[in-house]
Design a protein around this motif. Structure first.
Motif, PDB file in Angstrom:
ATOM      1  N   ILE A 241       0.839  -1.204   0.000  1.00  0.00           N
ATOM      2  CA  ILE A 241       0.000   0.000   0.000  1.00  0.00           C
ATOM      3  C   ILE A 241       0.868   1.245   0.000  1.00  0.00           C
ATOM      4  N   THR A 242       1.979   1.207   0.744  1.00  0.00           N
ATOM      5  CA  THR A 242       2.898   2.350   0.771  1.00  0.00           C
ATOM      6  C   THR A 242       3.505   2.606  -0.602  1.00  0.00           C
ATOM      7  N   ILE A 243       3.925   1.529  -1.266  1.00  0.00           N
ATOM      8  CA  ILE A 243       4.499   1.678  -2.607  1.00  0.00           C
ATOM      9  C   ILE A 243       3.450   2.173  -3.589  1.00  0.00           C
ATOM     10  N   LEU A 244       2.212   1.688  -3.447  1.00  0.00           N
ATOM     11  CA  LEU A 244       1.130   2.127  -4.328  1.00  0.00           C
ATOM     12  C   LEU A 244       0.853   3.623  -4.136  1.00  0.00           C
ATOM     13  N   ALA A 245       0.855   4.079  -2.883  1.00  0.00           N
ATOM     14  CA  ALA A 245       0.643   5.505  -2.616  1.00  0.00           C
ATOM     15  C   ALA A 245       1.764   6.344  -3.221  1.00  0.00           C
ATOM     16  N   ALA A 246       3.004   5.876  -3.089  1.00  0.00           N
ATOM     17  CA  ALA A 246       4.133   6.603  -3.668  1.00  0.00           C
ATOM     18  C   ALA A 246       4.053   6.627  -5.196  1.00  0.00           C
ATOM     19  N   ALA A 247       3.627   5.506  -5.782  1.00  0.00           N
ATOM     20  CA  ALA A 247       3.495   5.458  -7.239  1.00  0.00           C
ATOM     21  C   ALA A 247       2.414   6.407  -7.732  1.00  0.00           C
ATOM     22  N   LEU A 248       1.277   6.460  -7.030  1.00  0.00           N
ATOM     23  CA  LEU A 248       0.210   7.388  -7.419  1.00  0.00           C
ATOM     24  C   LEU A 248       0.675   8.831  -7.306  1.00  0.00           C
TER      25      LEU A 248
ATOM     26  N   LEU B  39       2.743   6.996   9.217  1.00  0.00           N
ATOM     27  CA  LEU B  39       1.296   7.239   9.311  1.00  0.00           C
ATOM     28  C   LEU B  39       0.595   6.316   8.312  1.00  0.00           C
ATOM     29  N   PRO B  40       0.580   5.026   8.590  1.00  0.00           N
ATOM     30  CA  PRO B  40       0.053   4.072   7.593  1.00  0.00           C
ATOM     31  C   PRO B  40      -1.424   4.264   7.299  1.00  0.00           C
ATOM     32  N   ARG B  41      -2.229   4.596   8.333  1.00  0.00           N
ATOM     33  CA  ARG B  41      -3.666   4.772   8.084  1.00  0.00           C
ATOM     34  C   ARG B  41      -3.924   5.976   7.185  1.00  0.00           C
ATOM     35  N   LEU B  42      -3.218   7.073   7.433  1.00  0.00           N
ATOM     36  CA  LEU B  42      -3.387   8.259   6.596  1.00  0.00           C
ATOM     37  C   LEU B  42      -2.965   7.980   5.166  1.00  0.00           C
ATOM     38  N   ALA B  43      -1.820   7.320   4.992  1.00  0.00           N
ATOM     39  CA  ALA B  43      -1.348   7.007   3.645  1.00  0.00           C
ATOM     40  C   ALA B  43      -2.302   6.059   2.930  1.00  0.00           C
ATOM     41  N   SER B  44      -2.822   5.069   3.659  1.00  0.00           N
ATOM     42  CA  SER B  44      -3.752   4.116   3.042  1.00  0.00           C
ATOM     43  C   SER B  44      -5.055   4.797   2.644  1.00  0.00           C
ATOM     44  N   ALA B  45      -5.584   5.654   3.541  1.00  0.00           N
ATOM     45  CA  ALA B  45      -6.834   6.357   3.231  1.00  0.00           C
ATOM     46  C   ALA B  45      -6.652   7.289   2.041  1.00  0.00           C
ATOM     47  N   LEU B  46      -5.544   8.016   2.011  1.00  0.00           N
ATOM     48  CA  LEU B  46      -5.277   8.930   0.898  1.00  0.00           C
ATOM     49  C   LEU B  46      -5.088   8.171  -0.407  1.00  0.00           C
ATOM     50  N   CYS B  47      -4.405   7.036  -0.345  1.00  0.00           N
ATOM     51  CA  CYS B  47      -4.193   6.215  -1.541  1.00  0.00           C
ATOM     52  C   CYS B  47      -5.522   5.681  -2.074  1.00  0.00           C
ATOM     53  N   CYS B  48      -6.361   5.152  -1.184  1.00  0.00           N
ATOM     54  CA  CYS B  48      -7.661   4.618  -1.609  1.00  0.00           C
ATOM     55  C   CYS B  48      -8.539   5.722  -2.178  1.00  0.00           C
ATOM     56  N   SER B  49      -8.542   6.876  -1.526  1.00  0.00           N
ATOM     57  CA  SER B  49      -9.387   7.974  -1.990  1.00  0.00           C
ATOM     58  C   SER B  49      -8.944   8.476  -3.357  1.00  0.00           C
ATOM     59  N   ALA B  50      -7.642   8.670  -3.547  1.00  0.00           N
ATOM     60  CA  ALA B  50      -7.132   9.165  -4.838  1.00  0.00           C
ATOM     61  C   ALA B  50      -7.371   8.145  -5.944  1.00  0.00           C
ATOM     62  N   LEU B  51      -7.116   6.873  -5.654  1.00  0.00           N
ATOM     63  CA  LEU B  51      -7.330   5.831  -6.658  1.00  0.00           C
ATOM     64  C   LEU B  51      -8.807   5.708  -7.011  1.00  0.00           C
ATOM     65  N   GLY B  52      -9.678   5.758  -5.997  1.00  0.00           N
ATOM     66  CA  GLY B  52     -11.110   5.686  -6.257  1.00  0.00           C
ATOM     67  C   GLY B  52     -11.615   6.860  -7.060  1.00  0.00           C
ATOM     68  N   THR B  53     -11.138   8.066  -6.728  1.00  0.00           N
ATOM     69  CA  THR B  53     -11.538   9.256  -7.491  1.00  0.00           C
ATOM     70  C   THR B  53     -11.104   9.149  -8.946  1.00  0.00           C
ATOM     71  N   MET B  54      -9.902   8.667  -9.157  1.00  0.00           N
ATOM     72  CA  MET B  54      -9.403   8.511 -10.524  1.00  0.00           C
ATOM     73  C   MET B  54     -10.254   7.526 -11.317  1.00  0.00           C
ATOM     74  N   LEU B  55     -10.647   6.426 -10.684  1.00  0.00           N
ATOM     75  CA  LEU B  55     -11.487   5.445 -11.365  1.00  0.00           C
ATOM     76  C   LEU B  55     -12.878   6.008 -11.651  1.00  0.00           C
TER      77      LEU B  55
ATOM     78  N   ALA C 246       9.330   9.647  -2.343  1.00  0.00           N
ATOM     79  CA  ALA C 246       9.987   9.369  -1.062  1.00  0.00           C
ATOM     80  C   ALA C 246       9.178   9.917   0.101  1.00  0.00           C
ATOM     81  N   ILE C 247       8.583  11.093  -0.063  1.00  0.00           N
ATOM     82  CA  ILE C 247       7.752  11.676   0.998  1.00  0.00           C
ATOM     83  C   ILE C 247       6.588  10.755   1.342  1.00  0.00           C
ATOM     84  N   PHE C 248       5.939  10.200   0.325  1.00  0.00           N
ATOM     85  CA  PHE C 248       4.796   9.327   0.581  1.00  0.00           C
ATOM     86  C   PHE C 248       5.243   7.986   1.157  1.00  0.00           C
ATOM     87  N   ILE C 249       6.450   7.551   0.829  1.00  0.00           N
ATOM     88  CA  ILE C 249       6.962   6.324   1.449  1.00  0.00           C
ATOM     89  C   ILE C 249       7.183   6.544   2.937  1.00  0.00           C
ATOM     90  N   VAL C 250       7.767   7.692   3.305  1.00  0.00           N
ATOM     91  CA  VAL C 250       7.975   8.011   4.720  1.00  0.00           C
ATOM     92  C   VAL C 250       6.637   8.123   5.453  1.00  0.00           C
TER      93      VAL C 250
END
Length: 267
Positions: free
Chosen positions: A88-95, A175-191, A166-170
């Motif tokens: 999930i961390t890598i996915l957030a950084a990739a997005l 802050l795994p919950r924040l990164a996961s929520a932000l990743c899911c929200s951004a990916l869902g919005t894009m879809l 790198a910022i999103f990896i850190v």
């Protein structure tokens, strides 16, 4: 790039409805699920994202082999489940890197030379197979434009993208919950955006031209949806988790007297 997208928008009127309606509805529904509730199903999301990324790598990198794509998709899904937090961390950084690249590369995409191949916008309705072939042709044109933009981007753009990732990896590690929520929200919005574009193309609208003519407006809408989805998941998913813990505790307390009574009768 704009000319290619507008040409695709006009040609889409000839596509088979199945090519636009089916993927459009599926993409919107999946996007809504990830946008509002992806944090509560991180393992399922990680498995799906791993399977998709592994399938894409297997199809394009290994030589467009269907069996290789299926095998790599299965392996990637298993790895994503095992290393859920890391994935999930890598996915957030990739997005983050993809969105940053879209912002930095857009001026060079617009200024690069147009691809010579053009698709006729007038003609009879296309079959499903012909529609898919047209989509592949447009995807190749867009890919060529992106490659041209990459070669024209200044050198300092790449360290910026690496720093953003790198910022999103850190953030993902601390802050795994924040990164996961932000990743899911951004990916869902894009879809959701992608699915709505397909559905509006079927209705004969011009969503691509509208987005390209008002990028600040739609960019603000994208950011607003991402922020809302992030906050909503952090609040509701946390509450659902607490309720689940409370129910488990209540069930455990209900079972304790039965065990005590049974032990007393035994003695």
């Amino acid at each position: 790039m704009l000319e290619i997208l507008q040409n695709f928008e006009q040609t889409a009127a000839r596509f088979s409805p199945i090519v636009l309606i089916g993927p459009g509805l599926a993409t919107v529904l999946v996007g809504l699920f990830i946008w509002l509730g992806g944090l509560g199903f991180k393992r399922l999301l990680a498995a799906a994202a791993g399977a998709v990324s592994g399938g894409i790598c297997g199809f394009f990198i290994v030589g467009r082999n269907i069996m290789a794509a299926i095998i790599l998709a299965s392996v990637a899904a298993v790895i994503a489940i095992i290393f859920e937090r890391l994935f999930i961390t890598i996915l957030a950084a990739a997005l983050a890197a993809v969105f940053g690249f879209a912002v930095l590369a857009w001026p060079y995409i617009e200024n690069s030379q147009e691809v010579i191949r053009r698709m006729p916008v007038q003609g009879p309705a296309l079959s499903v197979r012909e529609s898919i072939e047209k989509v592949k042709a447009y995807a190749a044109d867009v890919s060529e434009k992106i490659k041209q933009a990459c070669s024209q981007m200044p050198v300092y753009s790449w360290p910026i993208l690496l720093a953003l990732a790198a910022i999103f990896i850190v953030v993902g590690f601390f802050l795994p919950r924040l990164a996961s929520a932000l990743c899911c929200s951004a990916l869902g919005t894009m879809l959701i955006f992608a699915g709505m574009i397909l559905l509006l193309l079927y209705k004969g609208s011009v969503p691509i031209s509208s987005i390209c003519s008002k990028p600040p407006f739609y960019g603000a809408a994208f950011i607003a949806m991402t922020v809302f989805g992030t906050i909503e998941q952090l609040l509701l998913c946390q509450r659902a988790k607490r309720d689940s813990i409370r129910r488990k505790g209540a069930d455990k307390n209900k079972d304790e007297p039965k065990e005590t009574r049974q032990a007393w009768r035994t003695t």
